[in-house]
Design a protein around this motif. Structure first.
Motif, PDB file in Angstrom:
ATOM      1  N   UNK A 153       0.844  -1.182   0.000  1.00 34.83           N
ATOM      2  CA  UNK A 153       0.000   0.000   0.000  1.00 34.83           C
ATOM      3  C   UNK A 153       0.888   1.243   0.000  1.00 34.83           C
ATOM      4  N   UNK A 154       0.493   2.308  -0.684  1.00 37.58           N
ATOM      5  CA  UNK A 154       1.338   3.502  -0.713  1.00 37.58           C
ATOM      6  C   UNK A 154       1.530   4.143   0.665  1.00 37.58           C
ATOM      7  N   UNK A 155       0.491   4.143   1.487  1.00 43.54           N
ATOM      8  CA  UNK A 155       0.638   4.737   2.823  1.00 43.54           C
ATOM      9  C   UNK A 155       1.548   3.902   3.716  1.00 43.54           C
ATOM     10  N   UNK A 156       1.551   2.591   3.507  1.00 46.32           N
ATOM     11  CA  UNK A 156       2.470   1.722   4.247  1.00 46.32           C
ATOM     12  C   UNK A 156       3.910   2.019   3.824  1.00 46.32           C
ATOM     13  N   UNK A 157       4.138   2.164   2.525  1.00 46.11           N
ATOM     14  CA  UNK A 157       5.493   2.496   2.045  1.00 46.11           C
ATOM     15  C   UNK A 157       5.971   3.808   2.659  1.00 46.11           C
ATOM     16  N   UNK A 158       5.099   4.819   2.676  1.00 45.03           N
ATOM     17  CA  UNK A 158       5.464   6.113   3.250  1.00 45.03           C
ATOM     18  C   UNK A 158       5.768   5.983   4.736  1.00 45.03           C
ATOM     19  N   UNK A 159       4.955   5.204   5.448  1.00 42.52           N
ATOM     20  CA  UNK A 159       5.180   5.009   6.882  1.00 42.52           C
ATOM     21  C   UNK A 159       6.471   4.241   7.156  1.00 42.52           C
ATOM     22  N   UNK A 160       6.804   3.307   6.280  1.00 44.71           N
ATOM     23  CA  UNK A 160       8.074   2.579   6.421  1.00 44.71           C
ATOM     24  C   UNK A 160       9.255   3.527   6.261  1.00 44.71           C
ATOM     25  N   UNK A 161       9.192   4.413   5.262  1.00 38.77           N
ATOM     26  CA  UNK A 161      10.282   5.373   5.044  1.00 38.77           C
ATOM     27  C   UNK A 161      10.424   6.320   6.234  1.00 38.77           C
ATOM     28  N   UNK A 162       9.301   6.799   6.758  1.00 40.81           N
ATOM     29  CA  UNK A 162       9.342   7.646   7.953  1.00 40.81           C
ATOM     30  C   UNK A 162       9.858   6.869   9.158  1.00 40.81           C
ATOM     31  N   UNK A 163       9.388   5.638   9.286  1.00 36.00           N
ATOM     32  CA  UNK A 163       9.782   4.812  10.425  1.00 36.00           C
ATOM     33  C   UNK A 163      11.262   4.505  10.452  1.00 36.00           C
ATOM     34  N   UNK A 164      11.843   4.197   9.310  1.00 40.12           N
ATOM     35  CA  UNK A 164      13.275   3.886   9.296  1.00 40.12           C
ATOM     36  C   UNK A 164      14.109   5.138   9.564  1.00 40.12           C
ATOM     37  N   UNK A 165      13.601   6.298   9.158  1.00 37.26           N
ATOM     38  CA  UNK A 165      14.296   7.552   9.506  1.00 37.26           C
ATOM     39  C   UNK A 165      14.381   7.682  11.027  1.00 37.26           C
ATOM     40  N   UNK A 166      13.259   7.426  11.674  1.00 39.85           N
ATOM     41  CA  UNK A 166      13.189   7.568  13.128  1.00 39.85           C
ATOM     42  C   UNK A 166      14.049   6.516  13.836  1.00 39.85           C
ATOM     43  N   UNK A 167      13.873   5.255  13.462  1.00 44.26           N
ATOM     44  CA  UNK A 167      14.573   4.150  14.118  1.00 44.26           C
ATOM     45  C   UNK A 167      16.089   4.267  13.947  1.00 44.26           C
ATOM     46  N   UNK A 168      16.520   4.624  12.757  1.00 49.89           N
ATOM     47  CA  UNK A 168      17.953   4.704  12.467  1.00 49.89           C
ATOM     48  C   UNK A 168      18.553   6.085  12.748  1.00 49.89           C
ATOM     49  N   UNK A 169      17.710   7.019  13.160  1.00 44.19           N
ATOM     50  CA  UNK A 169      18.153   8.400  13.379  1.00 44.19           C
ATOM     51  C   UNK A 169      18.876   8.926  12.126  1.00 44.19           C
ATOM     52  N   UNK A 170      18.170   8.768  10.993  1.00 47.15           N
ATOM     53  CA  UNK A 170      18.700   9.194   9.696  1.00 47.15           C
ATOM     54  C   UNK A 170      17.860  10.337   9.153  1.00 47.15           C
ATOM     55  N   UNK A 171      18.449  11.105   8.278  1.00 47.49           N
ATOM     56  CA  UNK A 171      17.739  12.211   7.645  1.00 47.49           C
ATOM     57  C   UNK A 171      16.843  11.758   6.510  1.00 47.49           C
ATOM     58  N   UNK A 172      17.281  10.733   5.790  1.00 48.90           N
ATOM     59  CA  UNK A 172      16.553  10.245   4.618  1.00 48.90           C
ATOM     60  C   UNK A 172      16.204   8.783   4.836  1.00 48.90           C
ATOM     61  N   UNK A 173      14.951   8.447   4.534  1.00 45.53           N
ATOM     62  CA  UNK A 173      14.509   7.058   4.592  1.00 45.53           C
ATOM     63  C   UNK A 173      14.011   6.610   3.234  1.00 45.53           C
ATOM     64  N   UNK A 174      14.432   5.427   2.825  1.00 49.46           N
ATOM     65  CA  UNK A 174      13.936   4.793   1.610  1.00 49.46           C
ATOM     66  C   UNK A 174      13.133   3.566   2.033  1.00 49.46           C
ATOM     67  N   UNK A 175      12.106   3.216   1.264  1.00 48.31           N
ATOM     68  CA  UNK A 175      11.319   2.033   1.601  1.00 48.31           C
ATOM     69  C   UNK A 175      10.800   1.336   0.356  1.00 48.31           C
ATOM     70  N   UNK A 176      10.699  -0.002   0.462  1.00 49.06           N
ATOM     71  CA  UNK A 176      10.116  -0.823  -0.592  1.00 49.06           C
ATOM     72  C   UNK A 176       9.119  -1.794   0.022  1.00 49.06           C
ATOM     73  N   UNK A 177       7.980  -1.947  -0.630  1.00 47.17           N
ATOM     74  CA  UNK A 177       7.010  -2.970  -0.254  1.00 47.17           C
ATOM     75  C   UNK A 177       6.276  -3.393  -1.513  1.00 47.17           C
ATOM     76  N   UNK A 178       5.907  -4.661  -1.591  1.00 50.60           N
ATOM     77  CA  UNK A 178       5.222  -5.129  -2.783  1.00 50.60           C
ATOM     78  C   UNK A 178       5.108  -6.636  -2.816  1.00 50.60           C
ATOM     79  N   UNK A 179       4.723  -7.133  -3.981  1.00 51.50           N
ATOM     80  CA  UNK A 179       4.527  -8.565  -4.181  1.00 51.50           C
ATOM     81  C   UNK A 179       5.493  -9.042  -5.257  1.00 51.50           C
TER      82      UNK A 179
END
Length: 157
Positions: free
Chosen positions: A77-103
């Protein structure tokens, strides 16, 4: 002939030029994006790390994706991908987060067809999400999603 592969070195250089750091949250790509980034000499100056949250519940517990969103729409889902990118920024204390999700296939997941993927980039300035409809077998879909998120990162940066 396969289209030109996005340059992981270019992504890292663009992040570094801003004095930022980078982290990656991966599902269907299973570490492929981080592997491409760490292939670049000097990646450690920018790359904080990556989280492979392959199982849906790990997207919530490791990355903070809303469990209700995952239950309602599934992981692809697009909102899940966006939340993953935001989440990894927070968890890793990074400025930029990239995310992939799919089938990746061969079978559908949560009613979504193989080849459907969403990639996301979150920066301090903007966030972008892109839907990808990727042809081919599992390897081609995974490679296409990795290409897609690096391309989106170049656009965002």
């Amino acid at each position: 002939m396969r289209p030109q592969v996005p340059d992981a070195a270019d992504v890292l250089a663009r992040v570094a030029a801003r004095g930022w750091t980078l982290a990656v949250a991966e599902s269907l790509t299973g570490g492929l994006v981080v592997a491409r980034l760490v292939d670049v000499p000097g990646a450690s100056a920018v790359l904080r790390g990556g989280v492979v949250a392959y199982a849906t519940d790990l997207k919530a517990s490791l990355l903070g994706v809303d469990a209700g969103l995952l239950a309602e729409r599934g992981a692809v889902d697009p909102d899940v991908a966006a939340a993953m990118a935001d989440g990894v920024r927070r968890v890793a204390r990074a400025d930029v987060g990239l995310a992939t999700t799919g089938v990746a296939g061969p079978d559908p997941q949560d009613g979504k067809a193989p080849g459907l993927a969403f990639v996301a980039v979150a920066t301090p300035v903007r966030s972008l999400v892109r839907r990808l409809d990727l042809p081919g077998d599992r390897a081609a879909v995974r490679a296409g999603a990795a290409d897609g998120v690096l391309t989106l990162a170049i656009e965002a940066l």
